[in-house]
Enzyme design. Structure first.
Site, PDB file in Angstrom:
ATOM      1  N   GLY A  46     137.737 101.870  -9.418  1.00 19.17           N
ATOM      2  CA  GLY A  46     136.717 102.910  -9.455  1.00 19.17           C
ATOM      3  C   GLY A  46     137.244 104.172 -10.114  1.00 19.17           C
ATOM      4  CD  GLN A  51     139.476 109.602  -9.723  1.00 18.54           C
ATOM      5  OE1 GLN A  51     138.541 108.824  -9.733  1.00 18.54           O
ATOM      6  NE2 GLN A  51     140.706 109.236  -9.416  1.00 18.54           N
ATOM      7  CB  CYS A  94     143.375 107.366  -5.337  1.00 17.28           C
ATOM      8  SG  CYS A  94     142.415 108.611  -6.219  1.00 17.28           S
ATOM      9  CG  LEU A  95     142.806 104.917 -11.131  1.00 18.81           C
ATOM     10  CD1 LEU A  95     141.738 104.790 -12.219  1.00 18.81           C
ATOM     11  CD2 LEU A  95     143.982 104.003 -11.419  1.00 18.81           C
ATOM     12  CG  HIS A 136     138.386 106.194  -2.904  1.00 18.03           C
ATOM     13  ND1 HIS A 136     139.649 106.159  -2.363  1.00 18.03           N
ATOM     14  CD2 HIS A 136     138.520 106.809  -4.113  1.00 18.03           C
ATOM     15  CE1 HIS A 136     140.502 106.729  -3.205  1.00 18.03           C
ATOM     16  NE2 HIS A 136     139.836 107.128  -4.278  1.00 18.03           N
ATOM     17  CD  GLU A 137     136.142 105.977  -7.077  1.00 23.72           C
ATOM     18  OE1 GLU A 137     136.239 107.090  -7.612  1.00 23.72           O
ATOM     19  OE2 GLU A 137     137.118 105.214  -6.908  1.00 23.72           O
ATOM     20  CG  HIS A 140     137.375 111.109  -6.299  1.00 26.68           C
ATOM     21  ND1 HIS A 140     138.535 111.834  -6.364  1.00 26.68           N
ATOM     22  CD2 HIS A 140     137.758 109.807  -6.198  1.00 26.68           C
ATOM     23  CE1 HIS A 140     139.580 111.012  -6.300  1.00 26.68           C
ATOM     24  NE2 HIS A 140     139.140 109.775  -6.191  1.00 26.68           N
TER      25      HIS A 140
HETATM   26 NI    NI Z   1     140.287 108.047  -6.098  1.00 29.08          NI
END
Ligand code: NI
Length: 174
Positions: A46, A51, A94-95, A136-137, A140
């Protein structure tokens, strides 16, 4: 299409809440294409617009990313989680926290209402990895990160690990 730079914790731009998308045009489609290319290149399951430094309420998910399965790209614009049911714990990554994995408690099932890239409203009931990724997304988009879900002790450990990592990357670039 181009691969964008993914911001890493503790970049302050990750804390900026996203603004609602109001125009569904070719520029939005191009942004979503860039997000997909960036997510697949990482690779990740995701990616949320904040991000890549874009403060808008957009995220994408592909739970088949990195697997041998056909791609299953889903785009969520101006999403709202309208129902949360049950609890589950999953080892999340998480990226924006490269290399980190943390057990985080989330709802087991969610219903989300969002718009697609053309502005059409859809509603989706999700469970499993998709439900985790949606929560999670969606975090953000409010400037909330996985570190915020940890106990104070684990938060300090992860914060230190990320600071060390950032320092190592800066040293390597010099
Ligand atoms: Ni993340």
């Amino acid at each position: 299409m181009s691969v964008r730079t993914i911001l890493q914790y503790p970049d302050k731009r990750l804390r900026r809440p996203g603004e609602a998308v109001e125009t569904f045009d070719a520029a939005l489609e191009a942004l979503v294409d860039d997000m997909a290319e960036t997510m697949y290149a990482a690779p990740g399951v995701g990616l949320a617009a904040p991000q890549i430094g874009v403060s808008q309420r957009i995220f994408i998910i592909d739970t088949a990313s990195g697997e041998d399965e056909p791609s299953d790209l889903r785009v969520f614009i101006n999403p709202e989680i309208t129902r949360r049911e049950g609890t589950t714990v999953f080892d999340e990554g998480c990226l924006s926290f490269p290399g980190a994995r943390e057990e985080i408690e989330r709802a087991e099932r969610v219903t989300v209402r969002a718009r697609d890239v053309h502005g059409h409203v859809f509603e989706l009931d999700a469970d499993g990895l998709l439900a985790i990724a949606i929560q999670h997304e969606n975090d953000h988009l409010d400037g909330r990160l996985m570190i915020d879900h940890l106990s104070p002790l684990k938060r300090r450990v992860l914060h230190r690990a990320m600071m060390k990592r950032g320092g190592a990357e800066i040293a390597a670039a010099q």
